[in-house]
Design an enzyme around this catalytic site. Structure first.
Site, PDB file in Angstrom:
ATOM      1  N   HIS A  30     -38.412   4.711 -47.964  1.00 38.99           N
ATOM      2  CA  HIS A  30     -38.729   5.965 -48.634  1.00 38.99           C
ATOM      3  C   HIS A  30     -38.832   5.821 -50.149  1.00 38.99           C
ATOM      4  O   HIS A  30     -39.193   6.765 -50.852  1.00 38.99           O
ATOM      5  CB  HIS A  30     -37.694   7.041 -48.269  1.00 38.99           C
ATOM      6  CG  HIS A  30     -38.289   8.405 -48.076  1.00 38.99           C
ATOM      7  ND1 HIS A  30     -39.307   8.890 -48.867  1.00 38.99           N
ATOM      8  CD2 HIS A  30     -38.035   9.391 -47.163  1.00 38.99           C
ATOM      9  CE1 HIS A  30     -39.628  10.111 -48.480  1.00 38.99           C
ATOM     10  NE2 HIS A  30     -38.884  10.429 -47.436  1.00 38.99           N
TER      11      HIS A  30
ATOM     12  N   ASP B 282     -43.886   8.077 -48.511  1.00 40.32           N
ATOM     13  CA  ASP B 282     -43.409   9.431 -48.234  1.00 40.32           C
ATOM     14  C   ASP B 282     -44.041   9.930 -46.935  1.00 40.32           C
ATOM     15  O   ASP B 282     -44.874   9.247 -46.342  1.00 40.32           O
ATOM     16  CB  ASP B 282     -43.768  10.364 -49.388  1.00 40.32           C
ATOM     17  CG  ASP B 282     -43.212   9.866 -50.706  1.00 40.32           C
ATOM     18  OD1 ASP B 282     -42.011   9.502 -50.738  1.00 40.32           O
ATOM     19  OD2 ASP B 282     -43.980   9.798 -51.687  1.00 40.32           O
TER      20      ASP B 282
END
Lengths: 445, 327
Positions: free
Chosen positions: A416, A420
């Protein structure tokens, strides 16, 4: 009842202390003293303390007055105490073990005189040291004529030097009485240290036998297990994982594969697996979303141009991730062959270092062991990992009608820091489109 | 000539060297505000300030490591290990870094540190405050090791150690701190590292030793002289590198050698001294080389009879000397 006189000495009250001062006497001569009763107060650089008696009795004499500074070990007073039954006043003292033994062995002839020695032990009479032999040769001395003053009648270096100095060189005197040479050197000869005439006993340490058949047992961690553990831990601790999944309708793919697989087997000698199609679908999606093929480098993101797919291959012992290099340059048939080759090498334990290196994105065919949903750990330091779950037939609503379709889930774990939800959603959608786009017109080559 | 305690001589040496060279600084546990647990560094903080007399955390590895880094940068640190027993966490720094940096860098870098550490027992210190660790460091080329037995040598050797361009372990004997008092010249003298010293001449036996046991040996030699036994006594002073010439000269003097140290016998300095003699002068030996050392047991006992048994003293030394003389 007999009595004995005992000296109380100045004790060592602290480390590095060598002397102390008597501050005040708490007892005076004639006082009776109980065991551990304070007899005086002592001052030192470090501590001030009351000095307890180490004996029960009557204080007879004070040897060190108040205010006097004396070294540790100095007698400070004399206490008279009763002796039970014993006859001797036994000044037990310091006749150390070494001292006693030595005294017994050598009839301690103080001074140089050794006249009696000659009569006594002569076991060492004919054992000549290198120094003695060298000096005797140098001065032309016949050693039999030299009087030995050493231990056991041994001729010492000094004896030879003295003999040489007295001018008796080169004149062999009367033959010495034949004496047996004592070859038993085990006696006192080699005993150099005073402490070490015998070895200290080893302490026996009891080790409890581990009882068998208890509630648990141990498995040694293999190098492979260790590597897996290290990589997994590094990945989960360094990479903030996120997870997403998508459902794919692979009905057309199933039809396609069923049509082609037998011929493919005949022609290529390897299985045409669903995995090969998935790899192709993923490679094409990565081409559209190259950020999936990247590495986090703290102040930048490194995007890899080559698409090298790591393939998780499991065995009983563990899991390997051999790499299909330049997967973007291979067609479906080529990928199928490569998958077959790597799987075979893995099972046979023939993977080389170069087979394992350079992966940029990992695919795990979790469906092969029946999983329908999984949460994979990223193959560090890559950006994402995708699993291909079991293909199962399910009722699905298409155009408001229910149909039976072959469905499969794709699961994606992502770094992450790099990726995204939106980009991954698009990427998965592209993979889905690619997979669902396979139909009977699809070319394998 | 001023008479002072052994510990005062050490403190004076540090003070003089810090006045002479502002690169010299002291670091260690409680060396600053407390002035050292034995008061060895007392007054230095007041005179030289916090920047040159630094209290450290209880981390010997860090004390040695910081000192090594500072030395490589050009400073002249004197690192104190509160007790030599606590020195072992720093052994990696000392053996693998300090001792090797000159060699490893092909003479580009050097490490002029001094590590002071009090050795020895007989102070009711038990196993954590009584050890003699010299045999641990003895076999490491690149280190110098000195172990003075009297105040004069303590000052002179410490000053020489500070000025030495390579790492020096300064093993001071804690039992000597206040027990030993002697003449210490006020002038700026050094005792050269690597030179042994004949303390007493004699013809019957040669006794080779270092640190505290020399005091027992000198007393015993005095008493044995009355029995007609004369002793040749050599103080090694420097343990690494050993002064081979002086050792051989002293051994040749009588052909009978007794080596004495408090560190245990097996693997101790005595074995190496003995090997040097055996290798070089077999045909001049008149008796087996003998050793009198601490017993090969794991630690100094804390109970007084046990400690007394462990420690050398004048009587034990005298007996061993007499035994060799009579041989």
């Amino acid at each position: 009842m007999k009595t004995t006189l005992t000296e109380i000495v100045m004790p060592q009250l602290a480390e590095s202390l060598v002397s102390a001062t008597i501050d005040k006497w708490l007892k005076k001569p004639g006082d009776t003293i109980d065991m551990y009763e304070p007899i005086c107060e002592v001052l030192t650089d470090k501590v001030n303390a009351e000095l307890p008696s180490t004996i029960r009795g009557t204080l007879r004499k004070i040897l060190v007055g108040e205010g006097e500074n004396v070294p540790v070990g100095t007698p400070i007073c004399i206490i008279e105490s009763e002796v039970l039954g014993s006859s001797e006043s036994g000044d037990s003292g310091d006749a150390g073990t070494g001292t006693a033994r030595f005294a017994a062995e050598t009839s301690v002839a103080n001074g140089q005189g050794s006249v009696q020695e000659e009569e006594g032990d002569t076991s060492m009479r004919h054992r000549y040291s290198p120094a003695v032999q060298q000096l005797a040769a140098q001065h032309g001395i016949v050693l039999a004529s030299v009087k030995g003053t050493g231990l056991g009648g041994r001729i010492t270096r000094k004896d030879v030097l003295a003999y040489a100095a007295s001018g008796n060189t080169g004149t062999p005197a009367g033959a010495a009485p034949a004496q047996s040479i004592n070859m038993d050197t085990k006696e006192t000869v080699r005993t150099s240290g005073l402490h070490l005439t015998e070895s200290p006993p080893f302490p026996a340490i009891e080790v409890e036998n581990l009882q068998q058949g208890r509630s648990e047992y141990m498995i040694d961690v293999t190098p492979l297990r260790n590597t897996i553990a290290r990589n997994m831990r590094q990945s989960v601790t360094e990479i903030p994982h996120a997870w997403t999944t998508i459902e794919v309708d692979v009905t057309n793919l199933v039809v396609l594969r069923n049509k082609l697989k037998d011929e493919f087997m005949k022609r290529e000698g390897v299985n045409l697996t669903y995995l090969a199609f998935l790899l192709k679908a993923v490679v094409n999606a990565i081409k559209d979303y190259p950020i999936m093929n990247s590495v986090w480098a703290v102040d930048k993101i490194i995007v890899k141009r080559d698409i090298n797919l790591s393939l998780a291959v499991g065995t009983e012992e563990g899991v390997w991730t051999p790499v299909i290099k330049h997967a973007d340059q291979k067609n479906i048939a080529g990928l199928a062959r490569e998958v077959d080759e790597l799987a075979r090498k893995t099972r046979e334990g023939k993977l080389t270092m170069s087979d394992m290196q350079g992966g940029t994105f990992t695919i795990n065919n979790t469906g092969s062991f029946g999983s329908i949903l999984s949460y994979p750990i990223i193959n560090y330091p890559q950006a994402a990992i995708l699993t291909f779950e079991s293909i199962v037939k399910r009722p699905v609503v298409i155009n408001d009608m229910i149909a039976v379709r072959s469905m499969a889930n794709l699961c994606l774990s992502l770094d992450h820091r790099i990726l995204d939800g939106v980009i991954c959603g698009r990427f998965l959608q592209r993979v889905k489109d690619n997979l669902e786009g396979f139909d009977l017109d699809t070319k394998l080559y | 000539m001023p008479v002072m305690e052994y510990i005062d001589a050490i403190r004076l040496a540090m003070k003089e060297e810090m006045e002479r060279d502002e690169d010299v600084f002291v670091l260690g546990e409680d060396v600053g505000y407390k002035g050292g647990v034995f008061s060895t560094t007392k007054g230095l903080l007041e005179q030289f300030g916090e920047d040159r007399v630094m209290d450290t955390p209880l981390a010997e590895s860090a004390i040695a490591g910081v000192a090594i880094g500072a030395a490589m940068y050009g400073m002249k640190p004197i690192a104190e290990m509160q007790y030599s027993d606590f020195m072992f966490p720093a052994t990696n720094q000392i053996i693998s870094e300090a001792a090797k940096i000159r060699y490893r860098s092909n003479n580009d870098w050097s490490c002029p540190i001094v590590i002071r550490a009090p050795i020895g027992g007989g102070v009711f210190g038990g196993l954590y405050h009584s050890q003699c660790p010299e045999s641990v460091f003895f076999g490491t080329p690149g280190l110098k090791i000195v172990a003075p037995f009297r105040a004069y040598d303590a000052k002179g050797l410490l000053k020489a150690a500070v000025r030495d361009p390579d790492p020096v372990l300064f093993f001071e004997n804690k039992k000597c701190y206040k027990l030993i008092v002697g003449d210490v010249p006020e002038d700026d003298y050094t005792v050269p590292i690597g030179e042994a010293n004949v303390l007493r001449e004699g013809d019957d036996i040669t006794v080779i030793s270092y640190s505290l046991p020399l005091h027992f040996i000198l007393e015993a030699a005095e008493e044995l002289e009355e029995e007609g036994i004369t002793s040749h006594v050599l103080d090694l002073r420097t343990l690494q590198p050993l002064d081979k010439e002086s050792i051989l000269a002293a051994a040749r003097r009588t052909g009978k050698v007794l080596i004495i140290h408090e560190d245990n016998k097996f693997g101790g300095i005595g074995g190496e001294v003995s090997a040097i003699i055996a290798e070089e002068m077999l045909f001049e030996l008149d008796a087996p080389i003998m050793r009198l050392c601490g017993p090969d047991v794991p630690a100094m006992p804390i109970n007084p009879p046990g400690e007394k048994f462990f420690m050398l003293n004048k009587d034990k030394v005298k007996e061993a000397m007499r035994q060799l003389a009579l041989y």
